[in-house]
Design an enzyme around this catalytic site. Structure first.
Site, short mmCIF file in Angstrom:
data_model
loop_
_atom_site.label_atom_id
_atom_site.label_comp_id
_atom_site.label_asym_id
_atom_site.label_seq_id
_atom_site.Cartn_x
_atom_site.Cartn_y
_atom_site.Cartn_z
N GLN A 122 21.74 14.97 -10.22
CA GLN A 122 22.92 14.12 -10.17
C GLN A 122 24.14 14.97 -9.85
O GLN A 122 24.36 15.99 -10.51
CB GLN A 122 23.07 13.42 -11.52
CG GLN A 122 24.23 12.47 -11.63
CD GLN A 122 24.26 11.83 -13.01
OE1 GLN A 122 23.36 11.07 -13.37
NE2 GLN A 122 25.27 12.14 -13.78
N GLY A 123 24.90 14.57 -8.87
CA GLY A 123 26.13 15.28 -8.51
C GLY A 123 27.34 14.42 -8.80
O GLY A 123 27.94 13.85 -7.88
N SER A 125 29.72 15.08 -12.07
CA SER A 125 30.80 15.84 -12.72
C SER A 125 31.35 16.91 -11.79
O SER A 125 30.64 17.43 -10.92
CB SER A 125 30.28 16.52 -13.98
OG SER A 125 29.85 15.57 -14.89
N GLU A 244 20.44 6.01 -18.19
CA GLU A 244 20.25 7.03 -19.22
C GLU A 244 20.04 6.41 -20.59
O GLU A 244 19.54 7.04 -21.50
CB GLU A 244 21.50 7.91 -19.27
CG GLU A 244 21.22 9.34 -18.97
CD GLU A 244 22.49 10.16 -18.95
OE1 GLU A 244 22.82 10.73 -19.97
OE2 GLU A 244 23.15 10.22 -17.89
N SER A 372 30.29 12.37 -24.10
CA SER A 372 30.44 13.18 -25.31
C SER A 372 30.58 12.29 -26.55
O SER A 372 30.84 11.10 -26.44
CB SER A 372 31.68 14.07 -25.17
OG SER A 372 32.84 13.25 -25.18
N GLU A 374 32.96 12.13 -28.45
CA GLU A 374 34.31 11.55 -28.48
C GLU A 374 34.38 10.30 -27.60
O GLU A 374 35.03 9.31 -27.97
CB GLU A 374 35.35 12.60 -28.02
CG GLU A 374 35.57 13.72 -29.04
CD GLU A 374 34.36 14.63 -29.24
OE1 GLU A 374 33.56 14.80 -28.30
OE2 GLU A 374 34.22 15.18 -30.34
#
Lengths: 400, 322
Positions: A122-123, A125, A244, A372, A374
């Site tokens: 996966q590209g 980020s 995911e 994340s 958060e």
């Protein structure tokens, strides 16, 4: 549990007894050993019909209900088989995005190759687009070259899981800087053998190299390899990210429960069975693991019943990631000085290998990657609980 | 079970959800008896409703939510013990009276001492458990000393009954029955705790949405949101474990004890932070926060504390993973 599911469980267990690799961790101390183990096990699973139970029924091994998938993953975890890390992006992210957005031609071209073992990464980020993914800056310009319609892509991608071993890449690029950040994104399928692509592994703090950074220098991607329309990239990427949230956490939770013996062994090996504090902390941990497993089970039951709420998946992920941190942290604590002496890691050995310092550092994979902790807390508080959302704009003026 | 979990929950919320927190003890007890909850887990042949442990789970959760006072948990222990007892001439009469709401009580603490006995001053009998014998003893002539608990939603007494009373079980049967009583007690406290935790979390979220400081609702501050999200996550996982063990007939005493320890940890943590998130008003007697904190800390020591059950869970896990 119905009879049909019990029969399936029996079948899978019998198949695994014959086919599951034994002592595979011993061969995974090098990248070559890791790749051979992963490829070999995926091929066996594909041949046995257990590699892609979540795919539609027209594909071999597909068409399994969620309840059936759960049985298969529980048995894979129980048999302590290698987790399919190398092909995970291919069978989940790539496949589910192709099923949802791919043209019949694109599906016919790419899906069978996944079953044959083609590896996708996966590209998404970038150095400046992590939790704030819509800030993607990798540029793609549509041009006509030698009579071919292509996008010319330049930029840098980060945290591509298994990117250095992959054949293909799910690529999120910017085709426009007009309007909202999300509106200028487009989704491409990139052949990593194309000219101008450099993949460089990222050295992680525990010694693994599960991720790569990709450098793209004027790479040509045929317009035929665009998924969805130009400017639809954000919506397509949401499908990829949603994949995911499948049964991965259910499988991981079951594997964590199955690995509790490692801490029990450690307590015995360090002669601390009579240390009430340690025994209590272990007891508390096992209950937390059981609670995480119960939450993952309930999540699946709700999904099957069509009662999943926005944010439920975040509860499961946060519960898992924090419990995994607690697990590895307790192992590290009991491991004492011995755990401070460096031991080479097992590539793809799982989240709980008994190499405690490495396992502890690797547990950040789940508190940072895939949204994340958060970000999960934002989703839980804003979307599940209904607390007001953060203001969208922020300027130095407003902060003063 | 003939009634679904959500139907039972609706009925309980109608009875207790709207009357405010910590409702009147006498009226609550009358409603509990009237709704038939005291006969919930008793087999039909003995005049009960024959509902499973998850039905009891719903009731205890709802009583915890509304901080309902009264000896429900103790009474249910007596009823189960009578229902499981070897037949004796007075048994059916005692069981019928207990199911109708005549208060018969039991200790909520671990061990043989008869302290921590709810509502003993208005009870006719007390359950006496020793390793060799489980008995139901009349409270006529008993010494009953009131203890002034911080948690005013429970009235606890030290009790010294006179006489032998009725034998419910002896020998191995007494040990088995005593383990069953322990599991039932721990499960009930787990439900009470998770119900209370859910209620005070919801009240805290409501307060954060309502209260404005610095020109915005407190609920907008990420530092507070993230604390709430963590609480919601731990609570959801503990609830999932509670319902999973409620319907698992193979769940062991230690597993229920570990569940209780965990549920009480979650309740305590949420009730504790709720006061902090409410600020000054959370420290006033008029406001409801302290009621939850006090019940949470009491629940944590009933039926054996977290240290006890976490250690036993750890020992069990060590034995399993040989």
């Amino acid at each position: 549990m119905t009879d049909a599911l019990e029969i399936l469980r029996h079948d899978v267990r019998a198949w695994l007894a014959a086919e599951a690799p034994k002592d595979w961790r011993a061969t995974c101390t090098t990248h070559d050993g890791f790749l051979a183990t992963q490829r070999g096990w995926f091929a066996k699973l594909a041949a046995g019909g257990y590699a892609v139970p979540h795919w539609p029924a027209e594909w071999p091994g597909g068409g399994r209900s969620l309840a059936e998938q759960k049985v298969i993953y529980e048995e894979l975890a129980r048999a302590d088989t290698p987790r399919l890390m190398l092909s995970f992006m291919s069978t989940y992210h790539a496949a589910s995005t192709l099923f949802e957005w791919g043209s019949p031609e694109q599906q016919a071209r790419y899906i069978p190759r996944i079953l044959d073992g083609e590896i996708w990464c996966q590209g998404f980020s970038e150095p400046n687009a992590g939790s704030d993914l819509a800030g993607v800056r990798t540029r793609a310009e549509r041009v006509s070259r030698d009579g071919r319609d292509v996008y010319v892509v330049s930029g840098q991608k980060l945290w591509s899981t298994m990117g250095q071993f992959a054949d293909q890449c799910l690529l999120l690029v910017r085709t426009s800087t007009e309007g909202a950040k999300q509106a200028g994104l487009t989704y491409l399928l990139l052949d990593l053998k194309a000219k101008g692509v450099t993949a460089r592994p990222i050295h992680q703090i525990h010694g693994d190299e599960e991720f790569a950074e990709l450098f793209l220098d004027e790479v040509e991607v045929p317009v035929a390899d665009r998924l969805g329309e130009e400017g639809q990239g954000w919506a397509v990427a949401q499908s990829t990210l949603a994949s995911e949230r499948g049964l991965t956490l259910l499988e991981l939770s079951a594997r964590m429960r199955g690995a509790s013996w490692r801490i029990a062994d450690l307590i015995r090996a360090s002669g601390r069975e009579d240390d009430a504090g340690i025994v209590r902390d272990f007891g508390r941990l096992t209950t937390k693991i059981d609670a995480t497993c119960a939450l993952a089970d309930q999540f699946l039951a709700n999904r099957i019943a069509g009662e999943e709420r926005v944010g439920d998946a975040s509860l499961v992920k946060l519960s898992y990631s924090r419990t995994l941190r607690a697990f590895t942290s307790l192992g590290l604590r009991i491991g004492g000085l011995e755990a401070q002496y460096h031991e080479p890691i097992v590539f793809g050995g799982g989240m709980e290998t008994g190499n405690w310092m490495a396992d502890f550092m690797n547990s950040y994979a789940w508190t940072i990657a895939g949204g994340s902790d958060e970000v999960q807390r934002n989703i839980i508080s804003e979307r599940l609980i209904g607390m007001p959302r953060e203001p969208k704009t922020w300027t130095l003026e407003a902060a003063r | 079970m003939s009634m679904t979990r959500s139907e039972l929950q609706d009925a309980a919320r109608q009875a207790f959800g709207e009357g405010g927190l910590a409702p009147d003890a006498g009226r609550s007890w009358a409603s509990i008896a009237e709704m038939g909850w005291l006969m919930m887990t008793v087999p039909e042949a003995q005049g009960g409703l024959d509902l499973g442990r998850d039905a009891a789970g719903v009731i205890h959760t709802e009583l915890g939510r509304a901080l309902v006072p009264g000896p429900m948990i103790a009474q249910m222990l007596v009823i189960s013990a009578l229902s499981a007892a070897d037949d004796f001439p007075e048994r059916d009469d005692l069981l019928t009276r207990a199911m109708a709401g005549e208060v018969m009580t039991a200790s909520l603490a671990r061990g043989e001492k008869l302290d921590c006995v709810p509502d003993a001053d208005g009870a006719s009998h007390v359950l006496v458990v020793s390793p060799s014998r489980v008995a139901l003893v009349p409270l006529d002539g008993a010494t009953i000393n009131a203890r002034d608990t911080w948690d005013k939603t429970r009235r606890l007494f030290d009790v010294a009954p006179v006489g032998e009373g009725f034998t419910l079980a002896r020998g191995d049967a007494a040990i088995a029955l005593s383990d069953r009583m322990d599991a039932q007690l721990l499960f009930a406290i787990s439900g009470d705790s998770l119900g209370g935790a859910a209620a005070i979390l919801e009240l805290t979220i409501d307060y954060l949405k309502l209260r404005h400081q610095f020109g915005r609702p407190l609920a907008l501050f990420q530092a507070l949101k993230h604390r709430v999200a963590d609480m919601k996550t731990w609570l959801s996982a503990a609830e999932a474990l509670f319902w999973a063990r409620a319907v698992d007939p193979a769940a062991t005493l230690v597993e229920i004890g570990a569940l209780k320890a965990h549920a009480c940890d979650v309740y305590r943590a949420i009730a504790e932070d709720a006061i902090q998130l409410h600020g000054g008003i959370g420290l006033t007697m008029e406001y409801h926060c302290h009621l939850f904190l006090k019940r949470a800390t009491l629940n944590a020591v009933l039926g054996g504390d977290g240290d006890h059950w976490d250690e036993r869970a750890g020992r069990m896990a060590l034995e399993v993973a040989v």
